[in-house]
Design a protein around this motif. Structure first.
Motif, short mmCIF file in Angstrom:
data_model
loop_
_atom_site.label_atom_id
_atom_site.label_comp_id
_atom_site.label_asym_id
_atom_site.label_seq_id
_atom_site.Cartn_x
_atom_site.Cartn_y
_atom_site.Cartn_z
N SER A 188 112.49 -8.72 -49.86
CA SER A 188 113.93 -8.43 -49.70
C SER A 188 114.25 -6.97 -50.00
N TYR A 189 113.40 -6.32 -50.79
CA TYR A 189 113.62 -4.91 -51.12
C TYR A 189 113.30 -4.00 -49.94
N LYS A 190 112.43 -4.48 -49.05
CA LYS A 190 111.99 -3.69 -47.89
C LYS A 190 111.52 -2.30 -48.30
N ASP A 191 110.77 -2.27 -49.39
CA ASP A 191 110.26 -1.02 -49.95
C ASP A 191 108.75 -0.94 -49.70
N THR A 192 108.30 0.16 -49.13
CA THR A 192 106.87 0.31 -48.81
C THR A 192 105.99 0.36 -50.06
N LYS A 193 106.60 0.55 -51.20
CA LYS A 193 105.84 0.53 -52.45
C LYS A 193 105.11 -0.79 -52.63
N ALA A 194 105.67 -1.85 -52.05
CA ALA A 194 105.08 -3.18 -52.23
C ALA A 194 103.94 -3.47 -51.26
N VAL A 195 103.75 -2.63 -50.27
CA VAL A 195 102.77 -2.91 -49.22
C VAL A 195 101.35 -3.12 -49.75
N PRO A 196 100.84 -2.25 -50.65
CA PRO A 196 99.46 -2.46 -51.13
C PRO A 196 99.22 -3.82 -51.76
N ALA A 228 103.10 -15.98 -47.05
CA ALA A 228 104.25 -15.25 -47.58
C ALA A 228 104.03 -13.75 -47.49
N ALA A 229 102.80 -13.32 -47.75
CA ALA A 229 102.49 -11.88 -47.70
C ALA A 229 102.63 -11.34 -46.29
N ILE A 264 109.19 -5.94 -44.14
CA ILE A 264 109.24 -4.54 -44.60
C ILE A 264 109.05 -3.59 -43.43
N GLY A 265 108.17 -3.96 -42.49
CA GLY A 265 108.02 -3.19 -41.26
C GLY A 265 107.21 -1.92 -41.37
N ASP A 266 106.36 -1.80 -42.37
CA ASP A 266 105.54 -0.60 -42.54
C ASP A 266 104.35 -0.65 -41.58
N LYS A 267 104.21 0.36 -40.76
CA LYS A 267 103.13 0.40 -39.77
C LYS A 267 101.75 0.51 -40.42
N ASN A 268 101.69 0.87 -41.69
CA ASN A 268 100.40 0.92 -42.38
C ASN A 268 99.78 -0.47 -42.54
N ALA A 269 100.57 -1.50 -42.32
CA ALA A 269 100.06 -2.86 -42.44
C ALA A 269 99.50 -3.39 -41.12
N VAL A 270 99.72 -2.65 -40.03
CA VAL A 270 99.38 -3.15 -38.70
C VAL A 270 97.90 -3.49 -38.54
N GLU A 271 97.01 -2.61 -38.95
CA GLU A 271 95.57 -2.84 -38.76
C GLU A 271 95.11 -4.10 -39.48
N SER A 272 95.57 -4.29 -40.71
CA SER A 272 95.17 -5.49 -41.46
C SER A 272 95.71 -6.75 -40.80
N LEU A 273 96.93 -6.69 -40.30
CA LEU A 273 97.52 -7.84 -39.64
C LEU A 273 96.78 -8.16 -38.33
N ILE A 274 96.37 -7.12 -37.62
CA ILE A 274 95.59 -7.32 -36.40
C ILE A 274 94.25 -7.97 -36.72
N GLY A 333 104.95 -8.76 -34.51
CA GLY A 333 106.12 -8.68 -33.64
C GLY A 333 107.30 -8.04 -34.33
N MET A 334 107.50 -8.36 -35.59
CA MET A 334 108.60 -7.78 -36.36
C MET A 334 108.42 -6.27 -36.52
N ILE A 335 107.18 -5.84 -36.70
CA ILE A 335 106.91 -4.41 -36.85
C ILE A 335 107.04 -3.71 -35.50
N GLY A 336 106.63 -4.40 -34.43
CA GLY A 336 106.82 -3.87 -33.08
C GLY A 336 105.86 -2.78 -32.66
N ASP A 337 104.68 -2.73 -33.27
CA ASP A 337 103.72 -1.67 -32.96
C ASP A 337 102.85 -2.08 -31.76
N LYS A 338 102.72 -1.19 -30.79
CA LYS A 338 101.97 -1.49 -29.56
C LYS A 338 100.48 -1.69 -29.80
#
Length: 319
Positions: free
Chosen positions: A113-121, A139-140, A147-157, A179-184
């Protein structure tokens, strides 16, 4: 007890001890505890009190309510407390493993809910921990998408592409997060799964649904492989996959979108046909529905749906 406690406004270990005593008396009803806290403390003081409570109280039912209150308050300083709780929360502290799982999942949702990239790691750690409970990973993934941080894209892929992943639900959540992040960058992975051999596709129908749903949120303009995969999905055995594919095509810039949707008016499934009428209207407007109504080859249920849409639009225009 709480009246004295609040009037003094001392944020000390003694306060936490007294609240802990009050929690024991309250059993499962903590409304009075939080009502007193919120009525006699300002936002910064609540933040500090919640921080102390989260670190020291071990009563599961109270912690569930506390995490929800932290989520409502959403003070930036409490984000670190939530992150620490997720990393340090150990099931040995709770008699019921289910309580431990629910608390950690609730905490991850509050973090998102904070949508803060600090939480991404820490969220990536939870996502990639294959020994962790699948609910943590679900949940993660959802949190990373929110949060929508593109740094998470590779791990999600990596997760959505992993055919050895034990939980298909985790793969589905990873797809939705992409899909939420929207990275091609996710397009190649999505297309590869959709074009996989038929036996694989049939086994993971829901995964296909989630992938096509995610495609609807990613700009795949110019990606012929993605377009071809969606066209093939219009012939899928699953009605929901066909419906999702129609929606993605409807929202795309594919030149032949209207023609593709028109063909779906002849689908064997009535729900697919109903969605096709709505999609065709979104593409061609009222004139498209008039064309549909005048075509003798179109089924009665499609024409009824078209008439309902026209009447609804006319009513909205009259208001």
């Amino acid at each position: 007890m709480l009246g004295y406690l609040m009037s003094e406004k001392k944020l000390s270990s003694e306060i936490i001890f007294e609240i802990g005593d009050e929690i024991k008396k309250s059993q499962d009803n903590f409304e009075s505890v939080f009502a007193a806290l919120k009525s006699q403390h300002d936002r910064d003081e609540l933040c500090e009190i919640y921080s102390k409570l989260l670190g020291e109280i071990k009563t599961p039912n109270f912690l569930q309510r506390l995490i929800k209150e932290i989520d409502k308050l959403r003070h930036t300083k409490n984000l670190d407390d939530l992150i620490d709780f997720v990393m340090d929360c150990d099931k040995k502290d709770f008699s019921d493993t289910g309580e431990y799982i629910n608390l950690k999942v609730l905490c991850i949702k509050a973090i998102s809910s904070y949508k803060d990239t600090k939480a991404v790691p820490v969220l990536l750690y939870c996502l990639n921990d294959k020994n962790g409970n699948y609910k943590f990973r679900l949940a993660a993934a959802e949190a990373l998408g929110k949060i929508g941080d593109k740094n998470a894209v590779e791990s999600l892929i990596d997760v959505v592409s992993d055919e050895n992943e034990k939980s298909v639900y985790v793969r589905e959540s990873a797809a939705l997060a992409l899909g939420m992040i929207g990275d091609k960058r996710a397009l190649d992975a999505f297309v590869s799964i959709l074009k996989a051999k038929k036996s694989f596709l049939n086994k993971f129908t829901f995964l296909k649904e989630r992938i096509i749903e995610a495609l609807n949120k990613i700009d795949f303009t110019g990606n012929t492989r993605a377009v071809d995969a969606l066209k093939e999905a219009l012939c899928d055995e699953s009605a929901q996959v066909r419906i999702n594919a129609m929606e993605s095509i409807m929202n795309s810039s594919i030149d032949e979108a209207a023609d593709l949707i028109w063909k779906m008016l002849y689908d064997s499934d009535p729900e697919v046909r109903k969605n096709a009428v709505a999609a065709f209207y979104n593409l061609e407007g009222r004139d498209g529905l008039i064309k549909l109504l005048s075509d003798e080859t179109i089924s009665a249920d499609c024409k009824e749906e078209a008439q309902d849409i026209i009447l609804e639009v006319e009513d909205d225009e009259d208001e």
